[in-house]
Motif scaffolding. Structure first.
Motif: not given
Length: 316
Positions: A256-266, A271-280
């Protein structure tokens, strides 16, 4: 004698692939030209379906040649229900050119036929480039870090390419494939990148993030694919064609796409970029452990079924 037989296998496979590609080009070229000449609407959708049907026939025939001539066995583990009409972003590791064809062999027809993020230069390949264009593959410029630092606007170029492609796929079943490493993983490339992984390159999160954001309103989820060449630490496409790789293991699981990562300005939100990188990166760490074990001749694992069930990735 065994080496000679292997080379004959490889030559036979390449000859067969060239022949089926040339034959496939006979109906593909006019169908693609018609499709590209039509405006958006029902007629263009019918032309797209025709091009897709030709592409599926070509891919199935090519895979029959690859697996039939080489004698390589494909083991596939799908940890989700069939869904040929879904819309997914598919992320996968990438080690050799065989990955592209074996991906199709694994998921077709039970999951949507794949479209790939591919390099801009491949647009000009005979037949293949035209097919990729007609099937709306996103052609990426692959700018270097130095180029992006000198001209940050280049980031928007690839992002807009992703948006245009995803606008098409919002209305079509698709597995939009992103090889997140950006290139094939080899020992030399891992050393140059100072990769923290044994088998994989560090993933580049931008393309995956752009695709998820662009399709977030219609996206059914993420397909996480892992490909491992059994007992072969450094797989090569030619070795597979020559029958030197007896087995390839593939696993696909649904995320599932994490709710907090489904939309953001990479690009502009650190902050969004770091969270997305950590998830991947968390996904990549588990993938690396499994692929490394299966490709290690000294490890008893021969398929993903021999490995522990993967845990859901941690949130960034």
């Amino acid at each position: 004698m065994r080496a000679l037989f292997g080379h004959l296998r490889g030559v036979t496979a390449v000859t067969g692939l060239v022949a089926v590609t040339l034959l496939g080009g006979i109906p593909l070229v006019p169908a693609s030209i018609i499709k590209l000449a039509l405006p958006q609407g029902r007629a263009r959708n019918l032309a797209t379906a025709a091009v897709l049907g030709i592409a599926k026939t070509w891919a199935r025939t090519a895979n029959a040649i690859i697996l039939g001539v080489s004698g390589t066995r494909l083991t596939y583990q799908q940890l989700m229900a069939d869904d040929p009409n879904g819309r997914y972003v598919l992320i996968s590791n990438h080690q050799c050119w065989a990955d592209v064809m074996l991906l199709i062999a694994a998921i077709d027809p039970q999951l949507p036929f794949p479209r790939y993020f591919i390099k801009e230069q491949l647009r000009w390949l005979p037949v293949v480039g035209l097919a990729a264009w007609a099937l709306d593959f996103p052609f990426m410029k692959r700018h270097s870090r130095e180029q992006l630092e000198k001209n940050p606007e280049l980031r928007d170029e690839d992002m807009n390419t992703v948006r245009r492609a995803c606008a098409v796929f919002r209305d079509l079943p698709v597995s939009l494939v992103n090889y997140a490493e950006g290139t094939r993983s080899t020992p030399a490339k891992r050393a140059a990148a100072d990769s923290p992984y044994q088998t994989l390159l560090p993933p580049k999160a931008g393309g995956t993030a752009f695709a998820i954001n662009a399709m977030q309103e219609v996206l059914d989820g993420i397909l996480d694919m892992s490909v491992a060449y059994v007992d072969t630490p450094d797989p090569q496409f030619w070795d597979l064609l020559c029958g030197r790789i007896p087995q390839v293991a593939i696993r696909v699981r649904y995320l599932e796409v994490p709710v907090d990562l489904a939309k953001g300005d990479y690009v502009n939100d650190p902050d969004y970029r770091q969270r997305f990188k950590a998830w991947l990166n968390d996904i990549w760490a588990g993938k690396d452990a499994d692929v490394t074990a299966i490709q290690n001749p000294d490890d008893p694992a021969r398929s993903f079924a021999d490995r522990p069930e993967p845990e859901p990735p941690r949130r960034g």
